[in-house]
Design an enzyme around this catalytic site. Sequence first.
Site, PDB file in Angstrom:
ATOM      1  N   ASN A   1       0.812  -1.002   0.057  1.00  0.00           N
ATOM      2  CA  ASN A   1      -0.102   0.266   0.051  1.00  0.00           C
ATOM      3  C   ASN A   1       0.919   1.155   0.123  1.00  0.00           C
ATOM      4  O   ASN A   1       2.107   1.340   0.534  1.00  0.00           O
ATOM      5  CB  ASN A   1      -0.358   0.554   1.856  1.00  0.00           C
ATOM      6  CG  ASN A   1      -1.496   1.306   1.659  1.00  0.00           C
ATOM      7  OD1 ASN A   1      -1.109   2.081   2.511  1.00  0.00           O
ATOM      8  ND2 ASN A   1      -2.895   1.502   0.667  1.00  0.00           N
ATOM      9  N   ASP A   2       0.588   2.290  -0.683  1.00  0.00           N
ATOM     10  CA  ASP A   2       1.534   3.491  -0.594  1.00  0.00           C
ATOM     11  C   ASP A   2       1.430   4.284   0.688  1.00  0.00           C
ATOM     12  O   ASP A   2       2.518   4.936   0.080  1.00  0.00           O
ATOM     13  CB  ASP A   2       1.026   4.094  -2.118  1.00  0.00           C
ATOM     14  CG  ASP A   2      -1.221   5.022  -1.256  1.00  0.00           C
ATOM     15  OD1 ASP A   2      -1.081   4.749  -0.718  1.00  0.00           O
ATOM     16  OD2 ASP A   2      -1.456   5.911  -2.613  1.00  0.00           O
TER      17      ASP A   2
ATOM     18  N   GLU B   1      -5.022   2.517   6.995  1.00  0.00           N
ATOM     19  CA  GLU B   1      -5.758   3.164   6.294  1.00  0.00           C
ATOM     20  C   GLU B   1      -6.179   4.209   7.217  1.00  0.00           C
ATOM     21  O   GLU B   1      -7.236   4.652   7.246  1.00  0.00           O
ATOM     22  CB  GLU B   1      -6.579   2.383   5.698  1.00  0.00           C
ATOM     23  CG  GLU B   1      -6.296   1.172   4.694  1.00  0.00           C
ATOM     24  CD  GLU B   1      -5.721   1.597   3.336  1.00  0.00           C
ATOM     25  OE1 GLU B   1      -6.994   2.152   2.483  1.00  0.00           O
ATOM     26  OE2 GLU B   1      -4.626   2.617   3.042  1.00  0.00           O
TER      27      GLU B   1
HETATM   28  C1  BMX Z   1      -7.164   6.133  -0.406  1.00  0.00           C
HETATM   29  C2  BMX Z   1      -6.617   4.802  -0.726  1.00  0.00           C
HETATM   30  C3  BMX Z   1      -5.808   4.175   0.391  1.00  0.00           C
HETATM   31  C4  BMX Z   1      -4.441   5.155  -0.358  1.00  0.00           C
HETATM   32  C5  BMX Z   1      -4.779   6.660  -0.401  1.00  0.00           C
HETATM   33  C6  BMX Z   1      -3.647   7.762  -0.637  1.00  0.00           C
HETATM   34  C7  BMX Z   1      -7.044   3.624  -3.075  1.00  0.00           C
HETATM   35  C8  BMX Z   1      -7.575   3.105  -4.689  1.00  0.00           C
HETATM   36  N1  BMX Z   1      -6.655   4.346  -2.429  1.00  0.00           N
HETATM   37  O1  BMX Z   1      -7.405   6.307   0.943  1.00  0.00           O
HETATM   38  O2  BMX Z   1      -5.522   3.031  -0.213  1.00  0.00           O
HETATM   39  O3  BMX Z   1      -3.566   4.682   0.494  1.00  0.00           O
HETATM   40  O4  BMX Z   1      -5.941   6.446  -1.115  1.00  0.00           O
HETATM   41  O5  BMX Z   1      -3.688   7.568  -1.686  1.00  0.00           O
HETATM   42  O6  BMX Z   1      -8.074   2.735  -2.306  1.00  0.00           O
HETATM   43  P1  BMX Z   1      -3.112   8.361  -2.721  1.00  0.00           P
HETATM   44  O7  BMX Z   1      -3.735   8.336  -4.150  1.00  0.00           O
HETATM   45  O8  BMX Z   1      -3.255   9.755  -2.630  1.00  0.00           O
HETATM   46  O9  BMX Z   1      -1.740   8.145  -3.382  1.00  0.00           O
HETATM   47 CA    CA Z   2      -1.712   2.262   5.025  1.00  0.00          CA
END
Ligand code: BMX
Ligand code: CA
Length: 344
Positions: free
Chosen positions: A136-137, A185
């Site tokens: 996860n990012d 999250e």
């Molecule tokens: C959303 C969710 C998270 C993510 C976050 C930041 C999805 C596709 N994304 O809450 O898992 O870590 O966004 O993501 O479910 P970004 O788009 O800012 O990189």
């Molecule tokens: Ca996370």
Amino acid sequence: FDRNSSGLRAPSKASFGAEFPLSRQAHSLQLALAVDLGGSFIRVALVDDRGNIERMRRTEMVDCPDERIAIIVRMANDLLENKRDLVVGVGVSTGGRVNSETGEILFATKVLSGWGGVALKTRLQEQLGLPCYVENDGNCAALAEVHFGSHKMEDMVVLHFGTGIGGGIIQDGCLLNGSSYSAGEFGHIVVCFDDGPDCMCGNSGCVEAYAGGWALNKLAKEMELSSNWRKEGADDQKPVTPGQPNKPTYLTDLASDGVDYAVQHINRAVRAVASALLTIYSSYNPPVAILAGPLAPVYFDGVKNKLEERSAILGRNFTLLQSDMTEMSLKGAATLVLNNPSRA
Ligand code: BMX
Ligand code: CA
Ligand code: ZN
């Protein structure tokens, strides 16, 4: 070069399959192919084990998952030319909940449509012929801070403010994934149960629906529609920070110009973030929370002030910091491949 010089333990060993034993080198000649799938862009880069980015390619995010994978493969092959021998694997940072053992996407919000259920690790390994690790990012942002940031701590949480709000928890030097890969999250901490704005995840009242980049964009659009007014020369596609592409600046620009509606909304977003941080503090009791990403500077001072108002809860053992790192997702993705002592 000692990968363990920070004294930190490896991010959860379970995250790294043992099927690709790779030898470690004592010097910084190994590269990772790092992939970042954020809300707005697909980026692929070659990153070394000190977090330096050698080459990078970027393109706008697309809606179709197969096309997304085809784009990654195309950009990756382009970067791998003449460098394949130095690249030991592919590390992928993506939005969504990720089973980091199987490399499958478990759930994604509407920002990455069709991404839930995609076996990303398997598909990229097949097409690129390199071992692949997916995380996860927000978790990648936390790993980047642990390995390359100026706030290396055994215990901390990171909140990354971009298109969405990503989060990562480092506990005893390890990434905390939770029982089903949903720990950290943070964007979906509900700060208003009854009347909150709709979120991309399907719930309402999540902190991301107040303070995520997409939420600020949506509000700016609503403001234009309701007032039939647009700031002269406004550019809602403008990146927040050079090199950190994102699109939420229109509303933050208006707020800094003193436009009432925008100022009020930024204040609301600040309260939502402060409220989420109080929940995080009560849940994990981290000594430090680090705000990162293009929108962190917009919220930092306001959030710090709000938290000071609640110092009765936080006590003296909590510090709010701002990260000075850029490209955290790419750098964190590289650590999945390069900074994994369990590979020794
Ligand atoms: C959303 C969710 C998270 C993510 C976050 C930041 C999805 C596709 N994304 O809450 O898992 O870590 O966004 O993501 O479910 P970004 O788009 O800012 O990189
Ligand atoms: Ca996370
Ligand atoms: Zn949500």
